[in-house]
Design a protein around this motif. Sequence first.
Motif, PDB file in Angstrom:
ATOM      1  N   ASP A  17      -2.696  10.345  -1.326  1.00  0.00           N
ATOM      2  CA  ASP A  17      -2.429  11.197  -2.479  1.00  0.00           C
ATOM      3  C   ASP A  17      -3.737  11.647  -3.130  1.00  0.00           C
ATOM      4  O   ASP A  17      -3.918  12.822  -3.458  1.00  0.00           O
ATOM      5  CB  ASP A  17      -1.563  10.448  -3.490  1.00  0.00           C
ATOM      6  CG  ASP A  17      -1.105  11.336  -4.628  1.00  0.00           C
ATOM      7  OD1 ASP A  17      -0.195  12.150  -4.413  1.00  0.00           O
ATOM      8  OD2 ASP A  17      -1.670  11.231  -5.731  1.00  0.00           O
ATOM      9  N   GLU A  18      -4.641  10.703  -3.293  1.00  0.00           N
ATOM     10  CA  GLU A  18      -5.943  11.026  -3.893  1.00  0.00           C
ATOM     11  C   GLU A  18      -6.740  11.972  -3.001  1.00  0.00           C
ATOM     12  O   GLU A  18      -7.367  12.914  -3.489  1.00  0.00           O
ATOM     13  CB  GLU A  18      -6.735   9.737  -4.123  1.00  0.00           C
ATOM     14  CG  GLU A  18      -8.135   9.968  -4.671  1.00  0.00           C
ATOM     15  CD  GLU A  18      -9.004   8.709  -4.633  1.00  0.00           C
ATOM     16  OE1 GLU A  18     -10.181   8.813  -4.995  1.00  0.00           O
ATOM     17  OE2 GLU A  18      -8.491   7.654  -4.218  1.00  0.00           O
ATOM     18  N   MET A  19      -6.723  11.723  -1.684  1.00  0.00           N
ATOM     19  CA  MET A  19      -7.479  12.563  -0.754  1.00  0.00           C
ATOM     20  C   MET A  19      -6.945  13.992  -0.763  1.00  0.00           C
ATOM     21  O   MET A  19      -7.721  14.960  -0.750  1.00  0.00           O
ATOM     22  CB  MET A  19      -7.401  11.995   0.663  1.00  0.00           C
ATOM     23  CG  MET A  19      -8.191  12.800   1.702  1.00  0.00           C
ATOM     24  SD  MET A  19      -9.958  12.907   1.308  1.00  0.00           S
ATOM     25  CE  MET A  19     -10.481  11.227   1.736  1.00  0.00           C
ATOM     26  N   ALA A  20      -5.635  14.162  -0.814  1.00  0.00           N
ATOM     27  CA  ALA A  20      -5.054  15.500  -0.874  1.00  0.00           C
ATOM     28  C   ALA A  20      -5.521  16.230  -2.135  1.00  0.00           C
ATOM     29  O   ALA A  20      -5.864  17.412  -2.092  1.00  0.00           O
ATOM     30  CB  ALA A  20      -3.526  15.405  -0.846  1.00  0.00           C
ATOM     31  N   GLY A  21      -5.560  15.513  -3.243  1.00  0.00           N
ATOM     32  CA  GLY A  21      -6.022  16.118  -4.496  1.00  0.00           C
ATOM     33  C   GLY A  21      -7.482  16.522  -4.432  1.00  0.00           C
ATOM     34  O   GLY A  21      -7.862  17.595  -4.916  1.00  0.00           O
ATOM     35  N   CYS A  46      -3.613   8.259   8.164  1.00  0.00           N
ATOM     36  CA  CYS A  46      -5.041   7.928   8.177  1.00  0.00           C
ATOM     37  C   CYS A  46      -5.494   7.254   6.879  1.00  0.00           C
ATOM     38  O   CYS A  46      -6.443   6.474   6.883  1.00  0.00           O
ATOM     39  CB  CYS A  46      -5.880   9.179   8.407  1.00  0.00           C
ATOM     40  SG  CYS A  46      -5.544  10.008   9.956  1.00  0.00           S
ATOM     41  N   PHE A  47      -4.838   7.619   5.800  1.00  0.00           N
ATOM     42  CA  PHE A  47      -5.221   7.074   4.494  1.00  0.00           C
ATOM     43  C   PHE A  47      -3.972   6.492   3.812  1.00  0.00           C
ATOM     44  O   PHE A  47      -3.459   7.055   2.845  1.00  0.00           O
ATOM     45  CB  PHE A  47      -5.836   8.174   3.618  1.00  0.00           C
ATOM     46  CG  PHE A  47      -7.026   8.850   4.226  1.00  0.00           C
ATOM     47  CD1 PHE A  47      -8.304   8.323   4.065  1.00  0.00           C
ATOM     48  CD2 PHE A  47      -6.879  10.008   4.966  1.00  0.00           C
ATOM     49  CE1 PHE A  47      -9.411   8.942   4.633  1.00  0.00           C
ATOM     50  CE2 PHE A  47      -7.975  10.639   5.540  1.00  0.00           C
ATOM     51  CZ  PHE A  47      -9.240  10.100   5.369  1.00  0.00           C
ATOM     52  N   PRO A  48      -3.475   5.375   4.336  1.00  0.00           N
ATOM     53  CA  PRO A  48      -2.213   4.827   3.830  1.00  0.00           C
ATOM     54  C   PRO A  48      -2.247   4.486   2.338  1.00  0.00           C
ATOM     55  O   PRO A  48      -1.210   4.547   1.673  1.00  0.00           O
ATOM     56  CB  PRO A  48      -2.015   3.558   4.680  1.00  0.00           C
ATOM     57  CG  PRO A  48      -3.371   3.253   5.243  1.00  0.00           C
ATOM     58  CD  PRO A  48      -4.047   4.557   5.421  1.00  0.00           C
ATOM     59  N   LEU A  76      -0.181  18.231   2.384  1.00  0.00           N
ATOM     60  CA  LEU A  76      -1.353  17.463   2.802  1.00  0.00           C
ATOM     61  C   LEU A  76      -1.082  15.967   2.768  1.00  0.00           C
ATOM     62  O   LEU A  76      -1.467  15.220   3.685  1.00  0.00           O
ATOM     63  CB  LEU A  76      -2.551  17.794   1.905  1.00  0.00           C
ATOM     64  CG  LEU A  76      -3.102  19.224   1.966  1.00  0.00           C
ATOM     65  CD1 LEU A  76      -4.222  19.405   0.948  1.00  0.00           C
ATOM     66  CD2 LEU A  76      -3.604  19.562   3.358  1.00  0.00           C
ATOM     67  N   THR A  77      -0.432  15.518   1.703  1.00  0.00           N
ATOM     68  CA  THR A  77      -0.176  14.082   1.539  1.00  0.00           C
ATOM     69  C   THR A  77       0.630  13.532   2.699  1.00  0.00           C
ATOM     70  O   THR A  77       0.317  12.457   3.247  1.00  0.00           O
ATOM     71  CB  THR A  77       0.572  13.824   0.215  1.00  0.00           C
ATOM     72  OG1 THR A  77      -0.224  14.276  -0.871  1.00  0.00           O
ATOM     73  CG2 THR A  77       0.859  12.338   0.028  1.00  0.00           C
ATOM     74  N   GLU A  78       1.660  14.249   3.113  1.00  0.00           N
ATOM     75  CA  GLU A  78       2.512  13.788   4.212  1.00  0.00           C
ATOM     76  C   GLU A  78       1.724  13.631   5.504  1.00  0.00           C
ATOM     77  O   GLU A  78       1.970  12.712   6.288  1.00  0.00           O
ATOM     78  CB  GLU A  78       3.661  14.781   4.417  1.00  0.00           C
ATOM     79  CG  GLU A  78       4.671  14.794   3.284  1.00  0.00           C
ATOM     80  CD  GLU A  78       5.682  15.921   3.422  1.00  0.00           C
ATOM     81  OE1 GLU A  78       5.503  16.754   4.351  1.00  0.00           O
ATOM     82  OE2 GLU A  78       6.622  15.989   2.621  1.00  0.00           O
ATOM     83  N   ARG A  79       0.746  14.514   5.738  1.00  0.00           N
ATOM     84  CA  ARG A  79       0.009  14.503   6.995  1.00  0.00           C
ATOM     85  C   ARG A  79      -1.231  13.622   6.974  1.00  0.00           C
ATOM     86  O   ARG A  79      -1.783  13.310   8.018  1.00  0.00           O
ATOM     87  CB  ARG A  79      -0.359  15.950   7.365  1.00  0.00           C
ATOM     88  CG  ARG A  79       0.856  16.727   7.844  1.00  0.00           C
ATOM     89  CD  ARG A  79       0.728  18.215   7.655  1.00  0.00           C
ATOM     90  NE  ARG A  79       1.920  18.913   8.130  1.00  0.00           N
ATOM     91  CZ  ARG A  79       3.085  18.950   7.480  1.00  0.00           C
ATOM     92  NH1 ARG A  79       3.189  18.322   6.320  1.00  0.00           N
ATOM     93  NH2 ARG A  79       4.127  19.569   7.980  1.00  0.00           N
TER      94      ARG A  79
END
Length: 354
Positions: free
Chosen positions: A233-237, A227-229, A220-223
């Motif tokens: 990492d936080e968004m994936a979590g 959009c969320f530079p 998720l983080t890679e993709r």
Amino acid sequence: MENPFKFGTIVEAEYFTDRVNEVAYISQFVNSANHLILISPRRFGKSSVVAKAVKKSGRKYMTVNLQQVTSVADLSAKLLKEFFKIHPLERVRHLITHFRVIPTISTNAVTGSMDVSFQPGTDGAVLLEDVLTLIEKAHTEQDRIIVVLDEFQEIRDIAPKLDRQMRAIMQQQKHINYILLGSQESMMTDIFENKKSPFYHFGELMRLGKLPREDFHRYLTERLASCFPDSHDEMAGRILDYTACHPYYSQQLAANVWQISVLQPETEDAMTAAIDQIVLAHGLDYERLWMNFNRTNKWILQRLAAEKPLQSGEHRTSTIYSALKRLQKDGYVIYSDRYELEDPFFKAWLLANG
């Protein structure tokens, strides 16, 4: 930009989420002469894992979903149609002449696909035996074919004693590897682990669980980075916390988060907006589902949504257990280390509607 997340269909190529160990195991396993039984809840990605593994093996394969089968004759026709995708009719015509009932075969002039049917009222047992024998005869020990039967637990609903007939044929075959998939764990376990079942210990049993959080988080983080530079990492979590690492719903939520961030960059919290959007889009479907549940099921679903204990004294333990098994069979509830709602967005709808 193209959305980097995909859900709802067989996931391949860059959309495929890890499962490296599982793919490697299945790819290696099908190079033996054994059969594989794969069990996991719906939407855990078992069909995608198997599709990737059999392609990686380089072997010929064909797939039929038993949920789409209406009768033994229909199963025979679907198997034969898949067979003709691998072996053109003109090359195996001599084998068809041995059929006790000759199928009607036609070609769609627009798509080029082949349609197969049998005369109504024909004995399905005869048709199935002829088709499975054809698949066996068209291959050799060095050129075995992989036959994937998805949602295999449906075999018990298609026709009485179909499991006995199929096992009697399949156990004599030497040129076919079967991969049998199922999403209803209790039924699949009974089919393959009950000593009285015709398919008792038919093959290697494998269970597919949720994706490891670390691998899924990296995916998720890679993709999400584009959009969320600063917060990918936080968004994936947050996504994995919300979906409990469920493969399908994690992809669905990530796809909607990505879409909102691209089309509505002014949105303050893309994830909350994505959840609201999904729940709203499926609201009528959830309402229809809800209206068809009995009172006990409604009570259990509400307790699970609110993460409250089921042993509250309001219902007998036997009643709760029976209801949970029915809900699990129908795909509304899953069990890992505890019972939980399969769909986190249905859970959100339940909480929003009291």
